[in-house]
Design a protein around this motif. Sequence first.
Motif, PDB file in Angstrom:
ATOM      1  N   ALA A  31       0.388 -12.201  -9.667  1.00  0.00           N
ATOM      2  CA  ALA A  31       0.342 -12.552  -8.268  1.00  0.00           C
ATOM      3  C   ALA A  31       1.140 -13.943  -8.101  1.00  0.00           C
ATOM      4  N   GLY A  32       0.729 -15.035  -9.124  1.00  0.00           N
ATOM      5  CA  GLY A  32       1.288 -16.208  -9.115  1.00  0.00           C
ATOM      6  C   GLY A  32       2.828 -16.143  -9.283  1.00  0.00           C
ATOM      7  N   ALA A  33       3.401 -15.340 -10.242  1.00  0.00           N
ATOM      8  CA  ALA A  33       4.943 -15.291 -10.531  1.00  0.00           C
ATOM      9  C   ALA A  33       5.612 -14.783  -9.223  1.00  0.00           C
ATOM     10  N   LEU A  34       4.887 -13.912  -8.519  1.00  0.00           N
ATOM     11  CA  LEU A  34       5.270 -13.141  -7.444  1.00  0.00           C
ATOM     12  C   LEU A  34       5.297 -13.883  -6.127  1.00  0.00           C
ATOM     13  N   GLY A  35       4.402 -14.715  -6.187  1.00  0.00           N
ATOM     14  CA  GLY A  35       4.138 -15.634  -5.044  1.00  0.00           C
ATOM     15  C   GLY A  35       5.385 -16.683  -5.147  1.00  0.00           C
ATOM     16  N   ARG A  36       5.478 -17.181  -6.165  1.00  0.00           N
ATOM     17  CA  ARG A  36       6.522 -18.279  -6.545  1.00  0.00           C
ATOM     18  C   ARG A  36       8.027 -17.778  -6.007  1.00  0.00           C
ATOM     19  N   LYS A  37       8.246 -16.429  -6.383  1.00  0.00           N
ATOM     20  CA  LYS A  37       9.351 -15.758  -5.848  1.00  0.00           C
ATOM     21  C   LYS A  37       9.651 -15.452  -4.278  1.00  0.00           C
ATOM     22  N   ASP A  39       7.824 -17.297  -2.092  1.00  0.00           N
ATOM     23  CA  ASP A  39       7.270 -18.846  -1.328  1.00  0.00           C
ATOM     24  C   ASP A  39       5.869 -18.477  -0.702  1.00  0.00           C
ATOM     25  N   LEU A  40       5.117 -17.968  -1.735  1.00  0.00           N
ATOM     26  CA  LEU A  40       3.637 -17.769  -1.041  1.00  0.00           C
ATOM     27  C   LEU A  40       2.579 -18.277  -2.319  1.00  0.00           C
ATOM     28  N   SER A  41       1.414 -18.648  -1.754  1.00  0.00           N
ATOM     29  CA  SER A  41       0.391 -18.987  -2.710  1.00  0.00           C
ATOM     30  C   SER A  41       0.018 -18.032  -3.701  1.00  0.00           C
ATOM     31  N   GLN A  42      -0.496 -18.210  -4.799  1.00  0.00           N
ATOM     32  CA  GLN A  42      -1.162 -16.984  -5.670  1.00  0.00           C
ATOM     33  C   GLN A  42      -2.109 -16.272  -4.735  1.00  0.00           C
ATOM     34  N   PRO A  43      -3.229 -16.855  -4.176  1.00  0.00           N
ATOM     35  CA  PRO A  43      -4.243 -16.341  -3.499  1.00  0.00           C
ATOM     36  C   PRO A  43      -3.853 -15.251  -2.235  1.00  0.00           C
ATOM     37  N   ALA A  44      -2.851 -15.987  -1.649  1.00  0.00           N
ATOM     38  CA  ALA A  44      -2.116 -15.126  -0.342  1.00  0.00           C
ATOM     39  C   ALA A  44      -1.478 -13.896  -0.837  1.00  0.00           C
ATOM     40  N   THR A  45      -0.578 -14.070  -2.031  1.00  0.00           N
ATOM     41  CA  THR A  45       0.063 -12.788  -2.689  1.00  0.00           C
ATOM     42  C   THR A  45      -1.155 -11.876  -3.027  1.00  0.00           C
ATOM     43  N   TRP A  46      -2.127 -12.415  -3.819  1.00  0.00           N
ATOM     44  CA  TRP A  46      -2.927 -11.334  -4.357  1.00  0.00           C
ATOM     45  C   TRP A  46      -3.751 -10.611  -3.191  1.00  0.00           C
ATOM     46  N   ARG A  47      -4.174 -11.397  -2.162  1.00  0.00           N
ATOM     47  CA  ARG A  47      -4.809 -10.720  -0.936  1.00  0.00           C
ATOM     48  C   ARG A  47      -3.832  -9.716  -0.401  1.00  0.00           C
ATOM     49  N   ARG A  48      -2.683  -9.939  -0.313  1.00  0.00           N
ATOM     50  CA  ARG A  48      -1.554  -9.011   0.219  1.00  0.00           C
ATOM     51  C   ARG A  48      -1.657  -7.365  -0.542  1.00  0.00           C
ATOM     52  N   ILE A  49      -1.562  -7.914  -1.690  1.00  0.00           N
ATOM     53  CA  ILE A  49      -1.358  -6.945  -2.822  1.00  0.00           C
ATOM     54  C   ILE A  49      -2.569  -5.968  -2.908  1.00  0.00           C
ATOM     55  N   ARG A  50      -3.678  -6.698  -2.777  1.00  0.00           N
ATOM     56  CA  ARG A  50      -4.958  -5.957  -2.812  1.00  0.00           C
ATOM     57  C   ARG A  50      -5.013  -5.289  -1.569  1.00  0.00           C
ATOM     58  N   ARG A  51      -4.691  -5.875  -0.166  1.00  0.00           N
ATOM     59  CA  ARG A  51      -4.681  -4.858   0.929  1.00  0.00           C
ATOM     60  C   ARG A  51      -3.862  -3.630   0.811  1.00  0.00           C
ATOM     61  N   LEU A  52      -2.726  -3.755   0.266  1.00  0.00           N
ATOM     62  CA  LEU A  52      -1.761  -2.724   0.017  1.00  0.00           C
ATOM     63  C   LEU A  52      -2.347  -1.492  -0.888  1.00  0.00           C
ATOM     64  N   GLU A  53      -3.183  -1.894  -1.952  1.00  0.00           N
ATOM     65  CA  GLU A  53      -3.864  -1.090  -2.788  1.00  0.00           C
ATOM     66  C   GLU A  53      -5.062  -0.368  -1.947  1.00  0.00           C
ATOM     67  N   GLU A  54      -5.780  -1.203  -1.376  1.00  0.00           N
ATOM     68  CA  GLU A  54      -6.967  -0.560  -0.440  1.00  0.00           C
ATOM     69  C   GLU A  54      -6.426   0.469   0.548  1.00  0.00           C
ATOM     70  N   ALA A  55      -5.223   0.195   1.243  1.00  0.00           N
ATOM     71  CA  ALA A  55      -4.842   0.870   2.213  1.00  0.00           C
ATOM     72  C   ALA A  55      -4.242   2.227   1.594  1.00  0.00           C
ATOM     73  N   GLY A  56      -3.954   2.225   0.118  1.00  0.00           N
ATOM     74  CA  GLY A  56      -3.341   3.372  -0.579  1.00  0.00           C
ATOM     75  C   GLY A  56      -1.660   3.264  -0.639  1.00  0.00           C
ATOM     76  N   VAL A  57      -1.283   2.433  -0.123  1.00  0.00           N
ATOM     77  CA  VAL A  57       0.239   2.025  -0.212  1.00  0.00           C
ATOM     78  C   VAL A  57       0.523   1.895  -1.610  1.00  0.00           C
ATOM     79  N   ILE A  58      -0.029   1.123  -2.481  1.00  0.00           N
ATOM     80  CA  ILE A  58       0.195   1.053  -3.929  1.00  0.00           C
ATOM     81  C   ILE A  58      -0.931   1.785  -4.425  1.00  0.00           C
ATOM     82  N   ALA A  59      -0.427   2.862  -5.005  1.00  0.00           N
ATOM     83  CA  ALA A  59      -1.439   4.076  -5.578  1.00  0.00           C
ATOM     84  C   ALA A  59      -1.595   3.943  -6.822  1.00  0.00           C
ATOM     85  N   GLY A  60      -1.181   2.916  -7.644  1.00  0.00           N
ATOM     86  CA  GLY A  60      -1.418   2.589  -9.118  1.00  0.00           C
ATOM     87  C   GLY A  60      -0.148   1.768  -9.665  1.00  0.00           C
ATOM     88  N   ARG A  61      -0.224   1.638 -10.894  1.00  0.00           N
ATOM     89  CA  ARG A  61       0.822   1.113 -11.648  1.00  0.00           C
ATOM     90  C   ARG A  61       1.070   1.793 -13.008  1.00  0.00           C
TER      91      ARG A  61
END
Length: 160
Positions: A31-37, A39-61
């Motif tokens: 999330a930190g590396a992605l956030g740097r790309k 221009d988001l903070s690591q926590p903000a990026t992590w929260r967005r990824i988590r919401r996408l996972e909880e909504a089922g948009v990201i179904a796994g890696r």
Amino acid sequence: MTAHPNDRTIALDDIDRRILRELARDATQSAGALGRKLDLSQPATWRRIRRLEEAGVIAGRRLRLDREALGFGVTVFLGVKLARKGRVSLEDFERAVSAIPEVQTVEHVLGIYDYRLRVVARDLPDFERVLRRRIMTLPGAGDVEANVLLSEERRPGPIG
């Protein structure tokens, strides 16, 4: 991001789409590396990824293996038509074909064939052995059509 009533889709903004594109390209990014790309903070990026996972948009890696490096140089797509639909249940066929290690995917499809299989083999003689000894002996297996994969380009798919 807000959920639409009565369905699983959620509204995605541009940042969500950028996150999805980046993760589709390389799901191992932190999330930190992605956030740097982005221009988001690591926590903000992590929260967005988590919401996408909880909504089922990201179904796994998924881990993607290099089949050639593992010794499987041939991939074949098989169309399989069941010989007697009334006598063999679809579940019996699916259970039996899924137990064959060389069969990577089993897709029940609409069309000329009942199933589309992705089969890997070391080479064409190995594929022929798998076809004759394992697939054609399955309960209900009828006509088959084989298409050998020549090349493959992976795309992440549509991201709104």
